[in-house]
Design an enzyme around this catalytic site. Sequence first.
Site, PDB file in Angstrom:
ATOM      1  N   PRO A  29       0.652  -1.118   0.155  1.00 20.11           N
ATOM      2  CA  PRO A  29       0.046   0.012   0.081  1.00 20.11           C
ATOM      3  C   PRO A  29       0.880   1.449   0.428  1.00 20.11           C
ATOM      4  O   PRO A  29       1.988   1.431   0.529  1.00 20.11           O
ATOM      5  CB  PRO A  29      -0.919  -0.185   1.340  1.00 20.11           C
ATOM      6  N   ASN A  30       0.018   2.236  -0.490  1.00 24.10           N
ATOM      7  CA  ASN A  30       0.717   4.156  -1.036  1.00 24.10           C
ATOM      8  C   ASN A  30       2.463   4.162  -1.939  1.00 24.10           C
ATOM      9  O   ASN A  30       2.585   4.851  -1.931  1.00 24.10           O
ATOM     10  CB  ASN A  30       1.047   3.999   0.526  1.00 24.10           C
ATOM     11  N   ARG A  34       4.987  11.797  -3.591  1.00 19.40           N
ATOM     12  CA  ARG A  34       4.757  12.158  -2.043  1.00 19.40           C
ATOM     13  C   ARG A  34       6.121  11.971  -1.629  1.00 19.40           C
ATOM     14  O   ARG A  34       6.780  10.950  -1.841  1.00 19.40           O
ATOM     15  CB  ARG A  34       3.432  11.740  -1.627  1.00 19.40           C
ATOM     16  N   TYR A  55      11.348   8.633   0.186  1.00 16.61           N
ATOM     17  CA  TYR A  55      11.174   7.933  -0.387  1.00 16.61           C
ATOM     18  C   TYR A  55      11.598   8.069  -1.850  1.00 16.61           C
ATOM     19  O   TYR A  55      11.754   7.146  -2.135  1.00 16.61           O
ATOM     20  CB  TYR A  55       9.745   6.709  -0.629  1.00 16.61           C
ATOM     21  N   ASN A  78       7.990  -5.479  -0.741  1.00 14.38           N
ATOM     22  CA  ASN A  78       7.644  -4.586   0.309  1.00 14.38           C
ATOM     23  C   ASN A  78       6.582  -4.828   0.816  1.00 14.38           C
ATOM     24  O   ASN A  78       5.733  -3.607   0.294  1.00 14.38           O
ATOM     25  CB  ASN A  78       8.516  -2.771   0.158  1.00 14.38           C
ATOM     26  N   ALA A 120       3.232  -0.812   5.177  1.00 16.40           N
ATOM     27  CA  ALA A 120       2.207  -0.384   6.222  1.00 16.40           C
ATOM     28  C   ALA A 120       1.861  -1.742   7.198  1.00 16.40           C
ATOM     29  O   ALA A 120       1.668  -2.453   7.681  1.00 16.40           O
ATOM     30  CB  ALA A 120       1.770   0.242   6.499  1.00 16.40           C
ATOM     31  N   GLU A 149      12.855  -9.790   1.990  1.00 15.60           N
ATOM     32  CA  GLU A 149      11.819  -8.160   2.429  1.00 15.60           C
ATOM     33  C   GLU A 149      12.682  -7.508   2.331  1.00 15.60           C
ATOM     34  O   GLU A 149      13.414  -7.368   2.773  1.00 15.60           O
ATOM     35  CB  GLU A 149      11.523  -8.645   4.025  1.00 15.60           C
ATOM     36  N   HIS A 191      12.672  -2.597   2.190  1.00 22.43           N
ATOM     37  CA  HIS A 191      12.857  -1.102   3.093  1.00 22.43           C
ATOM     38  C   HIS A 191      12.540  -0.325   2.540  1.00 22.43           C
ATOM     39  O   HIS A 191      13.953  -0.913   2.552  1.00 22.43           O
ATOM     40  CB  HIS A 191      12.548  -0.833   4.194  1.00 22.43           C
ATOM     41  N   ARG A 232      12.917   5.051  12.639  1.00 22.35           N
ATOM     42  CA  ARG A 232      11.673   5.282  12.275  1.00 22.35           C
ATOM     43  C   ARG A 232      10.504   5.385  13.370  1.00 22.35           C
ATOM     44  O   ARG A 232      10.748   4.968  14.567  1.00 22.35           O
ATOM     45  CB  ARG A 232      10.986   5.651  11.117  1.00 22.35           C
TER      46      ARG A 232
HETATM   47  O1  CA2 Z   1      10.270   2.033   4.090  1.00 20.94           O
HETATM   48  C1  CA2 Z   1       9.378   1.519   3.546  1.00 20.94           C
HETATM   49  O2  CA2 Z   1       9.833   0.898   2.618  1.00 20.94           O
HETATM   50  C2  CA2 Z   1       8.261   0.956   4.446  1.00 20.94           C
HETATM   51  O3  CA2 Z   1       7.860  -0.357   3.756  1.00 20.94           O
HETATM   52  C3  CA2 Z   1       7.048   1.857   3.363  1.00 20.94           C
HETATM   53  C4  CA2 Z   1       5.963   2.196   4.346  1.00 20.94           C
HETATM   54  C5  CA2 Z   1       6.085   2.194   5.218  1.00 20.94           C
HETATM   55  O4  CA2 Z   1       4.817   2.379   6.581  1.00 20.94           O
HETATM   56  C6  CA2 Z   1       7.049   0.639   6.380  1.00 20.94           C
HETATM   57  O5  CA2 Z   1       6.411   1.714   7.448  1.00 20.94           O
HETATM   58  C7  CA2 Z   1       8.170   1.149   5.529  1.00 20.94           C
HETATM   59  C8  CA2 Z   1       5.295   3.329   3.973  1.00 20.94           C
HETATM   60  C9  CA2 Z   1       5.079   2.985   1.748  1.00 20.94           C
HETATM   61  C10 CA2 Z   1       4.243   4.319   1.890  1.00 20.94           C
HETATM   62  O6  CA2 Z   1       5.268   5.270   0.325  1.00 20.94           O
HETATM   63  C11 CA2 Z   1       5.253   6.216  -0.191  1.00 20.94           C
HETATM   64  C12 CA2 Z   1       5.825   6.822  -0.744  1.00 20.94           C
HETATM   65  C13 CA2 Z   1       5.567   7.997  -1.107  1.00 20.94           C
HETATM   66  C14 CA2 Z   1       4.842   9.011  -0.844  1.00 20.94           C
HETATM   67  C15 CA2 Z   1       3.844   8.657   0.254  1.00 20.94           C
HETATM   68  C16 CA2 Z   1       3.752   7.289   1.280  1.00 20.94           C
END
Ligand code: CA2
Length: 139
Positions: A10-11, A18, A23, A72, A75, A96, A98, A105
């Site tokens: 997700p996301n 964003r 990221y 990946n 969340a 896995e 990240h 964090r």
């Molecule tokens: O660091 C990572 O790859 C995470 O898996 C990213 C997740 C986060 O919930 C994990 O704790 C760590 C969130 C992905 C959100 O991705 C976005 C990318 C661009 C803008 C906003 C969110």
Amino acid sequence: MKKILIINGPNLNLLGKREPTIYGSQTFEEYFQTLQSLFSDVDLHYFQSNHEGSLIDKIHEVGFTFDGIVLNAGAYTHTSVAIADALSAVTTPAVEVHISNVHAREAFRHHSYLSSRVKGVIVGLGLKGYELAVRYFLS
Ligand code: CA2
């Protein structure tokens, strides 16, 4: 030719659009093209979903025929017993990844339900982590 699937949860479809300070500024589609050029001798696939069940369906779909899954789960990493069970249920090994250093964090990002079900975990190395995970399956 080895078959490897990269799964983003997700996301992660918002990568490059964003929160660039956390990221980065590249979309995953752009980066995936770089990976495909880098690994021209690999049958590399990419799947992204914001839905837990779709991620599980995809793990089931490839999990008995592919050589590796780079996951990946976003969340869901920190919440999903169901994705952990899916990883245990299939025979294809997973790594896995990240993008951010989850250990630097919030505390709720420090635990992963998935880490005990995968070969290894790569955190905090940005998009490079996906390349390193693919390389693992080639060695
Ligand atoms: O660091 C990572 O790859 C995470 O898996 C990213 C997740 C986060 O919930 C994990 O704790 C760590 C969130 C992905 C959100 O991705 C976005 C990318 C661009 C803008 C906003 C969110």
